[in-house]
Design an enzyme around this catalytic site. Structure first.
Site, PDB file in Angstrom:
ATOM      1  N   THR A 199     -11.684   8.475  60.445  1.00  0.00           N
ATOM      2  CA  THR A 199     -10.832   9.299  59.611  1.00  0.00           C
ATOM      3  C   THR A 199     -10.126   8.426  58.576  1.00  0.00           C
ATOM      4  OG1 THR A 199     -10.457  10.857  61.418  1.00  0.00           O
ATOM      5  CG2 THR A 199      -8.879  10.892  59.607  1.00  0.00           C
ATOM      6  N   CYS A 202     -12.735  14.529  68.514  1.00  0.00           N
ATOM      7  CA  CYS A 202     -11.529  14.367  67.713  1.00  0.00           C
ATOM      8  C   CYS A 202     -10.343  15.048  68.392  1.00  0.00           C
ATOM      9  CB  CYS A 202     -11.732  14.946  66.316  1.00  0.00           C
ATOM     10  SG  CYS A 202     -10.281  14.762  65.253  1.00  0.00           S
ATOM     11  N   GLN A 247     -21.410  13.134  60.022  1.00  0.00           N
ATOM     12  CA  GLN A 247     -20.737  13.827  61.123  1.00  0.00           C
ATOM     13  C   GLN A 247     -20.044  15.093  60.653  1.00  0.00           C
ATOM     14  OE1 GLN A 247     -16.947  12.700  63.168  1.00  0.00           O
ATOM     15  NE2 GLN A 247     -18.296  12.181  64.871  1.00  0.00           N
ATOM     16  N   GLY A 283     -15.645   2.009  72.123  1.00  0.00           N
ATOM     17  CA  GLY A 283     -14.280   1.710  72.518  1.00  0.00           C
ATOM     18  C   GLY A 283     -13.994   0.241  72.725  1.00  0.00           C
ATOM     19  N   ASP A 284     -12.965  -0.278  72.037  1.00  0.00           N
ATOM     20  CA  ASP A 284     -12.358  -1.575  72.329  1.00  0.00           C
ATOM     21  C   ASP A 284     -13.268  -2.774  72.087  1.00  0.00           C
ATOM     22  OD1 ASP A 284     -10.104  -0.185  73.073  1.00  0.00           O
ATOM     23  OD2 ASP A 284     -10.526  -0.269  75.220  1.00  0.00           O
ATOM     24  N   LYS A 337     -20.934  13.388  69.608  1.00  0.00           N
ATOM     25  CA  LYS A 337     -19.905  12.405  69.964  1.00  0.00           C
ATOM     26  C   LYS A 337     -18.833  13.085  70.799  1.00  0.00           C
ATOM     27  CE  LYS A 337     -17.323   8.507  68.030  1.00  0.00           C
ATOM     28  NZ  LYS A 337     -16.010   8.654  68.665  1.00  0.00           N
TER      29      LYS A 337
END
Length: 470
Positions: A104, A186, A156, A287-288, A225
């Site tokens: 975003t 989201c 997307q 993630g991460d 997703k």
């Protein structure tokens, strides 16, 4: 200046080229070209947001209406041999790659182009609201545009309507997207209040019907997703992924946190590994990931590929680092050059005039909320810490004591580029935009730093916490 990315072999996963070719052949001989069994589940399912059923606004075309009607009561896709072939080709392209996440605001074309400059081979657009896109909204239409160096580009969308998804897929194919992704993760209220994004996880069977209808009706592969669930007490990712593999999804991207957690907890990679192991559909883990050695750690998850979001916003050169297996450690002078590269891409995309500047400055100062977090994180010092807690979730001081740094001994330009103040970010962006060379930009920024960095450092700490919670 850091060089452009080098081509390197992707990581080996259980999804080898031979496996994918054999899988495609099995599908085309009737395995997945026939209707597939919906996996049973004993988990409770709640309704989607009231007033936003999957088929609220079907397309006026007869073909799309037929797709809506045919898919309304099933969550199993019947894909053609050509659709299955495209799915297998996409999996080949994704295998072992580090994928740039749909971001975003951050996923604008100039930033994606910068990531591709540094080796990103798979990129994704910012989420587009399909309904607004189909009504001709210029902001949503702009998200269809693909940079020339984006080798594999995913578009997307957010929708809960089969007809909208099919028509959006046609626009994506026409624009040259490699595939389309349905956002079901989201957590922002703007999406969930409409029954979009992570709200779709509340009813997995309705989601499967939505995916089946879209997957059957478009010429592009469809990925989905998701997050692990809506909250810690409602983790249903295994059920969701199990249903989606029969709904025609080419792959499922799983962000290892719940919607409620946003970014506050570490991503659950043990759960992602279980999801990848227990389901046939390929899984992309998200993630991460902030360093090449954290990316290496994730390879044991069994995922087809891995996705990076905030890590790329902090250091767009992470793709080159992962390919080369090392931390690049660009100094402040080199980073000024990289950031001017982003400015150059923005000028080319938005225009090098007053109007273009206004458009670009919606994004450019914002990017420094993340770029200012860059720290050199050598493996020999930080790997053990990364295994205790992901580095992206750890608070980093302006000077890294682990590396023997002291604030007063840092070069003044380095202190400025690490500064958390939004006032600093605005002036850095302006200096980069107005300068005609890297050398000129460095001179202006060093003068700014000498005059203002101490004051900016004193008022930037509060901003750091607010950004971290976003």
């Amino acid at each position: 200046m850091i060089g452009k990315c080098l081509t390197g072999a992707g990581s080996r996963h259980r999804f080898s080229s031979t496996f994918l070719a054999d899988q495609c052949q099995a599908w085309m001989k009737g395995g997945r070209s026939a209707q597939l069994r919906v996996h049973s589940s004993t988990l409770a399912e709640s309704s989607l947001h009231a007033g936003t059923p999957i088929t609220t606004e079907p397309s006026t075309s007869e073909s799309t209406t037929a797709l809506v009607d045919a898919s309304e009561n099933k969550g199993v896709a019947t894909l053609t041999d050509e659709q299955l072939r495209r799915n297998a080709e996409l999996l080949e392209m994704l295998q072992g790659k580090l994928v740039l996440a749909p971001l975003t605001k951050g996923g604008n074309l100039p930033f994606r182009r910068l990531c591709a400059d540094f080796g990103a081979e798979v990129t994704m657009s910012e989420m587009s609201f399909a309904r607004h896109l189909l009504r001709g909204d210029p902001t949503e239409k702009a998200r269809l545009k693909r940079a020339a160096n984006e080798a594999c580009f995913g578009f997307q969308i957010a929708t809960n309507n089969i007809g909208e998804g099919v028509r959006a897929g046609a626009l994506a194919a026409e624009a040259g997207a490699s595939w389309m992704d349905l956002n079901c993760g989201c957590p922002i209220y703007e999406a969930t209040k409409r029954g979009l994004g992570s709200a779709l996880l509340r009813n997995p069977r309705k989601l499967a019907r939505l995916v089946a209808g879209i997957a059957e009706g478009i010429d592009l592969p469809l990925t989905v997703k998701v997050r692990t669930g809506t909250s810690a007490s409602k983790i249903n990712v295994q059920q969701v992924v199990s249903l989606l593999q029969d709904a025609g999804a080419a792959a499922v991207i799983v962000h290892g946190r719940t919607a409620e957690q946003r970014y506050k907890k570490p991503a659950d990679w043990s759960l992602l590994a279980d999801v990848a192991r227990l389901n046939e559909v390929p899984v992309i883990g998200n993630g991460d990931i902030l360093t090449y050695y954290e990316a290496q750690q994730r390879r044991s998850s069994g995922c087809l590929a891995h996705m990076v979001g905030r890590g790329a916003l902090i250091k767009p050169w992470i793709f080159q680092e992962v390919k080369e297996g090392r931390e690049l450690n660009p100094d402040a002078t080199e980073r000024v050059g990289i950031y001017r590269q982003l400015v150059s891409h923005m000028k080319e995309h938005f225009g090098d005039d007053a109007k273009g500047r206004r458009k670009a400055f919606y994004f450019l100062p914002w990017h420094f909320d993340f770029l200012c977090r860059y720290r050199y994180l050598p493996e020999e010092v930080y790997r053990e810490l990364s295994e205790e807690r992901p580095l992206i979730g750890q608070r980093m001081e302006t000077a890294a004591s682990e590396l023997g740094e002291e604030l007063d001994s840092l070069p003044v330009l380095e202190r400025l580029l690490r500064c958390q103040s939004t006032d600093a970010h605005a002036e850095i962006a302006a200096a980069l935009w107005d300068s005609s060379s890297d050398a000129e930009a460095r001179g202006v920024l060093e003068q700014l730093a000498n005059e203002k960095v101490a004051d900016w450092e004193s008022n930037g700490e509060e901003r750091e916490e607010r950004v971290a919670e976003g």
